[in-house]
Each structure stands twice: as C-alpha cells, then as structure tokens.
Scaffold this active site. Sequence first.
Site, PDB file in Angstrom:
ATOM      1  N   HIS A 252     -38.098 -64.791 -15.163  1.00 46.98           N
ATOM      2  CA  HIS A 252     -38.730 -66.006 -14.624  1.00 46.98           C
ATOM      3  C   HIS A 252     -39.069 -66.983 -15.749  1.00 46.98           C
ATOM      4  O   HIS A 252     -39.240 -68.174 -15.513  1.00 46.98           O
ATOM      5  CB  HIS A 252     -39.990 -65.661 -13.826  1.00 46.98           C
ATOM      6  CG  HIS A 252     -41.020 -64.908 -14.605  1.00 46.98           C
ATOM      7  ND1 HIS A 252     -40.986 -63.535 -14.747  1.00 46.98           N
ATOM      8  CD2 HIS A 252     -42.102 -65.328 -15.311  1.00 46.98           C
ATOM      9  CE1 HIS A 252     -42.017 -63.146 -15.493  1.00 46.98           C
ATOM     10  NE2 HIS A 252     -42.702 -64.218 -15.850  1.00 46.98           N
TER      11      HIS A 252
ATOM     12  N   GLU B  99     -31.810 -42.230 -11.399  1.00 47.46           N
ATOM     13  CA  GLU B  99     -30.683 -42.965 -10.827  1.00 47.46           C
ATOM     14  C   GLU B  99     -30.774 -44.460 -11.121  1.00 47.46           C
ATOM     15  O   GLU B  99     -29.777 -45.114 -11.440  1.00 47.46           O
ATOM     16  CB  GLU B  99     -30.606 -42.759  -9.298  1.00 47.46           C
ATOM     17  CG  GLU B  99     -30.340 -41.339  -8.854  1.00 47.46           C
ATOM     18  CD  GLU B  99     -31.595 -40.474  -8.833  1.00 47.46           C
ATOM     19  OE1 GLU B  99     -32.711 -41.004  -9.025  1.00 47.46           O
ATOM     20  OE2 GLU B  99     -31.472 -39.250  -8.620  1.00 47.46           O
TER      21      GLU B  99
ATOM     22  N   PRO C 190     -35.119 -59.804 -11.265  1.00 44.97           N
ATOM     23  CA  PRO C 190     -35.780 -58.613 -10.730  1.00 44.97           C
ATOM     24  C   PRO C 190     -36.415 -57.857 -11.904  1.00 44.97           C
ATOM     25  O   PRO C 190     -35.701 -57.351 -12.787  1.00 44.97           O
ATOM     26  CB  PRO C 190     -34.627 -57.830 -10.088  1.00 44.97           C
ATOM     27  CG  PRO C 190     -33.541 -58.847  -9.862  1.00 44.97           C
ATOM     28  CD  PRO C 190     -33.675 -59.800 -11.008  1.00 44.97           C
TER      29      PRO C 190
HETATM   30  C1  LIG Z   1     -38.772 -56.667  -8.882  1.00 48.92           C
HETATM   31  C2  LIG Z   1     -39.566 -57.941  -8.804  1.00 48.92           C
HETATM   32  N1  LIG Z   1     -40.683 -57.985  -8.081  1.00 48.92           N
HETATM   33  C3  LIG Z   1     -41.384 -59.129  -7.975  1.00 48.92           C
HETATM   34  C4  LIG Z   1     -40.971 -60.264  -8.611  1.00 48.92           C
HETATM   35  C5  LIG Z   1     -41.723 -61.570  -8.430  1.00 48.92           C
HETATM   36  N2  LIG Z   1     -42.425 -61.906  -9.691  1.00 48.92           N
HETATM   37  C6  LIG Z   1     -41.905 -62.749 -10.583  1.00 48.92           C
HETATM   38  S1  LIG Z   1     -42.860 -62.912 -11.943  1.00 48.92           S
HETATM   39  C7  LIG Z   1     -44.016 -61.856 -11.328  1.00 48.92           C
HETATM   40  C8  LIG Z   1     -45.253 -61.549 -12.104  1.00 48.92           C
HETATM   41  C9  LIG Z   1     -44.903 -61.078 -13.440  1.00 48.92           C
HETATM   42  O1  LIG Z   1     -46.005 -61.021 -14.262  1.00 48.92           O
HETATM   43  P1  LIG Z   1     -45.786 -61.002 -15.822  1.00 48.92           P
HETATM   44  O2  LIG Z   1     -44.655 -60.136 -16.168  1.00 48.92           O
HETATM   45  O3  LIG Z   1     -47.100 -60.689 -16.439  1.00 48.92           O
HETATM   46  O4  LIG Z   1     -45.322 -62.460 -16.137  1.00 48.92           O
HETATM   47  P2  LIG Z   1     -46.206 -63.664 -16.706  1.00 48.92           P
HETATM   48  O5  LIG Z   1     -47.225 -63.952 -15.679  1.00 48.92           O
HETATM   49  O6  LIG Z   1     -46.793 -63.186 -17.963  1.00 48.92           O
HETATM   50  O7  LIG Z   1     -45.204 -64.751 -16.876  1.00 48.92           O
HETATM   51  C10 LIG Z   1     -43.643 -61.391 -10.080  1.00 48.92           C
HETATM   52  C11 LIG Z   1     -44.424 -60.448  -9.258  1.00 48.92           C
HETATM   53  C12 LIG Z   1     -39.781 -60.170  -9.364  1.00 48.92           C
HETATM   54  N3  LIG Z   1     -39.280 -61.219 -10.017  1.00 48.92           N
HETATM   55  N4  LIG Z   1     -39.125 -58.996  -9.488  1.00 48.92           N
END
Ligand SMILES: Cc1ncc(C[n+]2csc(CCOP(=O)(O)OP(=O)(O)O)c2C)c(N)n1
Length: 641
Positions: free
Chosen positions: A51, A391, A101
């Site tokens: 992300h 797996e 993911p």
């Molecule tokens: C398998 C999966 N579950 C849920 C998400 C949705 N999601 C994207 S970022 C995030 C939170 C991640 O937190 P962190 O790794 O601490 O990122 P930061 O807030 O530090 O950018 C979630 C739940 C995803 N991308 N992948």
Amino acid sequence: MDAVEQAKSGRPGMPMGMADIATVLFTQFLRYDPQAPDWPDRDRFVVSNGHGCMLLYALLHLTGYPDMTLDELKHFRQLGSRTAGHPERGHASGIEVTTGPLGQGLANAVGMALAERHLAAEFGDEIVDHHTYVVCGDGCLMEGISHEAASLAGHLRLNKLIVLYDDNSVSIDGPTELAFSDDPLLRFRGYGWVAERIDGHHHEAIADAIRRAQQSDRPSFIACRTIIAFGAPTKAGTAAAHGAPLGAAEIAGARERLDWNYPPFVIPEDVRGEWRAAGERGATVRRAWEKRLEALPAERAAEFRRRHRRELPSGLDQAIANVCAEFREKNAKIATRQASGTVLDTVTKVVPELVGGSADLTPSNNTKAKDQTDVRRGDFSGRYIRYGVREHGMAAAMNGIAAHAGLIPYGGTFLTFSDYARPSIRLAAFMGLGVVYVMTHDSIGLGEDGPTHQPVEHLAALRAMPGLHVFRPADPVETAECWALALHRRDGPSLLALTRQSLPLQRREASSENHSARGAYILAEADGARQLTLLATGSEVSVAMTARDLLARDGIRAAVVSMPCWELFEKLSREHRDAVLGSAPRVAVEAAVEFGWDRWLGPRGAFIGMTGFGASAPGEALFPHFGITPEKVAEAARSLL
Ligand SMILES: Cc1ncc(C[n+]2csc(CCOP(=O)(O)OP(=O)(O)O)c2C)c(N)n1
C-alpha cells in the site's frame, strides 16, 4: 503526498515514514542499474507493505528508471498508468513482485533469497552474489504467512535476506496496541534470525544496521522505529495518515516542517542530480559482472543466459515422449501421482532448473525425483526443498523463486490444501509466473482420510481463477502430457490435480501429438452416428469409458471426451470445440461439485458428481456410495435420449 493528493486516493503515511530508510538503502547499499533493470545479479528489493507503493514509484523515478516518468507519478492509480494502486510486476521495471495482500512480499523474498543461494551454489559467487531487501509493516507481521516465511528463512539461515520493518505502531484501525502486542524482535530471534531495533529516521543508524546485516550469518530483521506520515503537522503518527490523502492544509504544513519549498512534482536539479548519481553507481558493478559472466566457460555462460531467458532445454519433449512410450509398453495401471513421480525422475535430468519440494507430503505427492538431493542450511546445491508444513509459505516462496529467474519451482500438497495456498496461487496467476503445483489426493478417491481431506469444491474454485491452468489428467500418458504443458508454460502457473488411487491406462495407441494440449479431445468416438457425449476428467474418464460400454450393449452410441484442461480447451476456436463436444446430449462426470460444468453441458445435459462433502471410507466404497459409477452415468445418459 502530492501524488496521493492528486489521485484523491492512496496511502501517504508509509512512503513519508519510510523515506529515510529507503534513501539510505537506495543511495548507499542497493545494487541496481536503472538502465539494465533485469540484470540477474542485482539486489532484489521488495515492498511487502505494497500500500506504500508511492515510495517505490518515487524511488524508481528519482534513480532514473526510464519507464517511471514524472507523468506516471502524476497519474498514480489512473487507468493505464504504470503506477497502479499497489505495485504490479510487469507494469514498470524495478517492480520485482506484485504486492498488496500483506505478508506476501516478505514470503516472496524468502523464495528469492533461496533462489540466490541455490544459483550461487551452481554458478559460483562470482556470478550470483546479491542481497534481498524487504520493507514490511505491522500488517505483514500480523499475517500468518509471515510466520511460515520467516520460520523457513531462519531454518535455512538465508543470511542474505534483510528485512526492514516499518515499526510505526499504527495500522488502519488505529494504534497497533488495539490488536497486536507481540514482541517481533523476540519472535524473529526465535526463528533463528538476528534482530535489532533502530531509529528509522536516523540515517547513520540505518546504515550501520544494514552493514551489520550484510555481515550476518543469519537472516536479519531490523525494526526501524518510524513515525507514519513523518512531517505532517497533525496527522503524523496517527492512523489518519495511513490511508487517505492528507488534504491541502496538512500538506502545506508538511512542506513547512520539512522545509520543502517547491510546488508539487517539481524536483530541483541538485536533488535530482544526487539521486541520478546514486542510480548510476550500479552500472560499473553491472559491467564488471558482465565481464565475469563472459569469462565463464562458454557452455556455463550459455546455460546461465538460457535460464534467464526462461527458455527450456531442448531435451524436454523427447524425454516426455520416452516416458509416454514406457507407460504404454508397461500398460501402466498406476495412480497419476505415481505417474507424475516417474515423469519427474526423467525430466529433472534434462531440465536442471527444476527445483521441487513439498509441504511435508513428499512420499504422498511423489514430488522428489530419484536424483534430487535436499536443499540444506549451508549447502544449497540440492534441488529439493523441504518446505515443511507451510503450504502458504511454500506457494509464496515459489512465486519468489520464479520471479527471481533462473529456476522453475514446483511444489506439492494435497489438493484440498490448495485453500491454504490460494492467495499466493492467485498472485502467481496475476504476475504470470510459471509455477507448477503438484496437488495429489484429488477427490473422494483418496478414501479413508475422509471429508476434511477430500476436495469437492476445489476444482471449481481453482478453475474460476483467471490465468491458472488446472490439469486433471486421466491416466499416466495424460499426466506426462500435462507436465509437458505445465513446463512449457513459462508465463503463468499450472496446477496438476492427481489421484491417490490407481487408474487404468486410457491412451494405449502410440501418438506423437500431445492430445492434452487441446484441453479436451475425443478419447473414444461413438461407433456410428453419435447419440450421446460423455465428458469426464481425471479418474472419472474410466467411469465414462465403462458407461460407454454399458450403453453400447443397449445399442446406444456414445463418445467419451477427456477434458484434462478446461482453460486450454476454451482457447480453441468455437468450431473446434463444437466438433469435439458434438450436438448430441451430454453427460459430465467428475467426482466434484457441478459448479461450472453448465458451460460444457448445454441445455440438455446431466451431471454426475458430488453434491456435498465426502465421507471417511475406502475409496472404492465411496464412488458407489455417492453414485459416481458407470451405471449411474449410463442411466443419466439414457434419460436424455
Ligand atoms: C491480506 C491483507 N489484509 C488486509 C489488507 C488491507 N490493509 C492494507 S494496509 C493495512 C494496515 C497495515 O498496517 P501497517 O502494515 O502497519 O501499515 P502502515 O499503517 O504502517 O502503513 C490493511 C489492513 C491488505 N492489504 N492485505
């Protein structure tokens, strides 16, 4: 923050929080050459917290990757741009794998680091000697796959794997303490890694930690304490900065705090110059590497290059033809998993880049060829990976191995546990990676292990996945053909669904053509004008063949079509498909649920298969119990006439 703002969507928090770490890595350590982005001995850089992809896009632009233009940054998340909402392999050079993911990238990196060690053992440290760097966040560590991946990496002591963890204590719901009170350092030490915590905004601390990691004899986990959206006046350090544009006022405040006095998308020449210089550093190293490759004996250099072009060696097709001839000669009545094992005994000899493995089901999956030895900590020269009962980790590591290039991974488990690997299979399909899954025990035919182990909906679920080729061979000859097709497919994954139980040989006549390549073909034409078409896959092809005999006794003329791969059949022209399927009523038989079969059955079709979960009993008892018999097929067929 400007690109996210312009897109009115995206995640500015991670890129701003990890900018210091990335700057140190890209300007002082990472070995890459934007002019030769696929240079085989480059370091691999994986953004597991996908992300935060704007960080990667910005780095690729600044360091001079030609296809990552400023215009691409301005079109973040827009249709047709290289700068998709999460990094997508193939969209731009420098994107090693598709991530998003959470946790997948970290697990891909384990496969990459493993591929590096194996290829180094084969071609020498002069030719293969690079690091795999991963950035990941709290989310990656919360995901279960991170456990499987890190545990495997620690076990194998993949010491050239370096993880930089964005330890910012924030995720989407708020502070991580809402749901997460692990001690990641203890956890990774428990896996056999070295782990330390540093200030992720302190450039020297970052550099020192990376230096230590490079010297380590174990994989390294560096928890970098950071502030999400570093510099944003009110949103820094809060979940508000994770996933939404900051807004004009916050951005203005950040510019002031960071002492950045330029408009959006303006990069002053001196800053750009420094980044470009960092990007150019790698060219000298790359050229020196090319000289070393040229200095290898011609045959070794050619082999290395062939592998990296993803070109198969010439002996494969002959080897497959020989195995088929052997099956016919012996009139082999064996399980397709066993036939697969025989195929592997042969093809691993002619395809040296094949690296196998299983998630602790080697004797059941028949995945280990006779001359394969184990990959082990300290000796990576083997070509068989003991993935352990992991797996998901296995499937993700195979993606990393395939993405790394130089090797073709295959790995086994029971078909029912494809569910445990599915998120990574999906990414293999998405990325177009030539991974091969050997999934045995493919129906109620497995018997006594019972319904937990008997797949019923899995074939339908896997066939629903775009880009995956699902093969269900009917006998040993088809098994060899399907293996050939899976290996020739270098731009997408293939899954072989194989039986535990023995099957009669269906393909007795010698033929130089790979019938399975058509996806579906007439195995036995009707004697005379066709009145019915029986469609079947895998173990049920023999059920259909017996049903054909039963019908013939009543003077009913039925053809049997074997359908080892729907996806390949779909690629044929409509005329060709119609010629195979015919216009007579159709009955399909498959020991699985009907879902999806309607497309082949036509308006007057019938289906014989499963309508619910299986049961625990010997396989021979289950087929009659669930009504999957030649008699039931014949009965359904008669009712259509
Ligand atoms: C398998 C999966 N579950 C849920 C998400 C949705 N999601 C994207 S970022 C995030 C939170 C991640 O937190 P962190 O790794 O601490 O990122 P930061 O807030 O530090 O950018 C979630 C739940 C995803 N991308 N992948």
